[in-house]
Scaffold this motif. Sequence first.
Motif, PDB file in Angstrom:
ATOM      1  N   LYS A  69       0.848  -1.192   0.000  1.00 54.19           N
ATOM      2  CA  LYS A  69       0.000   0.000   0.000  1.00 54.19           C
ATOM      3  C   LYS A  69       0.883   1.243   0.000  1.00 54.19           C
ATOM      4  O   LYS A  69       1.878   1.312   0.715  1.00 54.19           O
ATOM      5  CB  LYS A  69      -0.917  -0.004   1.226  1.00 54.19           C
ATOM      6  CG  LYS A  69      -2.031   0.989   1.145  1.00 54.19           C
ATOM      7  CD  LYS A  69      -3.029   0.793   2.249  1.00 54.19           C
ATOM      8  CE  LYS A  69      -4.153   1.803   2.120  1.00 54.19           C
ATOM      9  NZ  LYS A  69      -5.107   1.720   3.201  1.00 54.19           N
ATOM     10  N   GLN A  91      -1.205  -2.146  -4.143  1.00 62.39           N
ATOM     11  CA  GLN A  91      -2.621  -1.989  -4.469  1.00 62.39           C
ATOM     12  C   GLN A  91      -2.762  -0.714  -5.301  1.00 62.39           C
ATOM     13  O   GLN A  91      -2.406   0.366  -4.845  1.00 62.39           O
ATOM     14  CB  GLN A  91      -3.444  -1.854  -3.191  1.00 62.39           C
ATOM     15  CG  GLN A  91      -3.421  -3.078  -2.304  1.00 62.39           C
ATOM     16  CD  GLN A  91      -4.106  -2.803  -0.974  1.00 62.39           C
ATOM     17  OE1 GLN A  91      -4.833  -1.836  -0.814  1.00 62.39           O
ATOM     18  NE2 GLN A  91      -3.845  -3.670  -0.009  1.00 62.39           N
ATOM     19  N   SER A  93      -5.275   1.032  -6.097  1.00 61.26           N
ATOM     20  CA  SER A  93      -6.188   2.039  -5.540  1.00 61.26           C
ATOM     21  C   SER A  93      -5.520   2.938  -4.500  1.00 61.26           C
ATOM     22  O   SER A  93      -6.048   3.977  -4.140  1.00 61.26           O
ATOM     23  CB  SER A  93      -7.397   1.357  -4.907  1.00 61.26           C
ATOM     24  OG  SER A  93      -6.980   0.458  -3.896  1.00 61.26           O
ATOM     25  N   SER A  94      -4.339   2.554  -4.033  1.00 58.91           N
ATOM     26  CA  SER A  94      -3.664   3.358  -3.008  1.00 58.91           C
ATOM     27  C   SER A  94      -2.717   4.409  -3.594  1.00 58.91           C
ATOM     28  O   SER A  94      -2.130   5.179  -2.856  1.00 58.91           O
ATOM     29  CB  SER A  94      -2.894   2.451  -2.035  1.00 58.91           C
ATOM     30  OG  SER A  94      -1.770   1.867  -2.671  1.00 58.91           O
ATOM     31  N   ASN A 115      -7.056  -1.336 -12.889  1.00 58.51           N
ATOM     32  CA  ASN A 115      -8.025  -0.298 -13.210  1.00 58.51           C
ATOM     33  C   ASN A 115      -7.244   0.981 -13.493  1.00 58.51           C
ATOM     34  O   ASN A 115      -6.796   1.658 -12.572  1.00 58.51           O
ATOM     35  CB  ASN A 115      -8.988  -0.110 -12.031  1.00 58.51           C
ATOM     36  CG  ASN A 115      -9.997   0.982 -12.272  1.00 58.51           C
ATOM     37  OD1 ASN A 115     -10.053   1.566 -13.363  1.00 58.51           O
ATOM     38  ND2 ASN A 115     -10.793   1.272 -11.268  1.00 58.51           N
ATOM     39  N   ALA A 118      -7.921   4.466 -11.936  1.00 59.57           N
ATOM     40  CA  ALA A 118      -7.500   4.746 -10.556  1.00 59.57           C
ATOM     41  C   ALA A 118      -6.089   5.337 -10.495  1.00 59.57           C
ATOM     42  O   ALA A 118      -5.642   5.766  -9.428  1.00 59.57           O
ATOM     43  CB  ALA A 118      -7.548   3.468  -9.718  1.00 59.57           C
TER      44      ALA A 118
END
Length: 196
Positions: A69, A91, A93-94, A115, A118
């Motif tokens: 993260k 990750q 998203s982090s 993704n 993101a």
Amino acid sequence: MALSMDKMWKEFILVCAVLDAVFGASLFHCHEGSTCHLETTSFEFLSKFTQKQYRTIVSLTMSNASINKVDPKLKYLKNLQYLDLSHNNVQISSIPSLTNLKILRLNGNNLKFINLTALPQNIETLDISHNLLGQIPRDWRSLKSLKTLHLFKNPVDCDCNNVLNYERLIKSGIVVPESITCHSPKKICWKRHRCC
């Protein structure tokens, strides 16, 4: 004014020396009073730097750092242009939105899905090679500034939709420097540039 800049620079060098000794951070290059290229295996440096020192960092390498993260404080590195998070388990998203980021390396992160919406949207070069991606990301258009995409060494499923997505990617002018090997199927049927 020159004295305060000199004092600030000396303070910055002192902080970097402490980071090098305590946290294993290493400065690649520092140009006096302007930019720094930093290599580290920990985000602990983020709690030691001042706002002025954050602005000097343009390049950060955290390869093989056993991180999964990204510290939210990374958003303070507003002038960061190069970020190497390769060979971790990051990750997606982090990763904060970094408006000046041009190059992002996420190779070797065991990614099965990515993704792209993101990620910071101004990326010009993205390396997602050496992962576990079976699909070429369909949302590549969300990266409006993307020029180069490294995809090799992924177990890409070359089904009809994936092949067509790849063709659209190439036709849009995005460079994919290395060839992609189909993981499955081994043979693809082509008829007038269409998958059949």
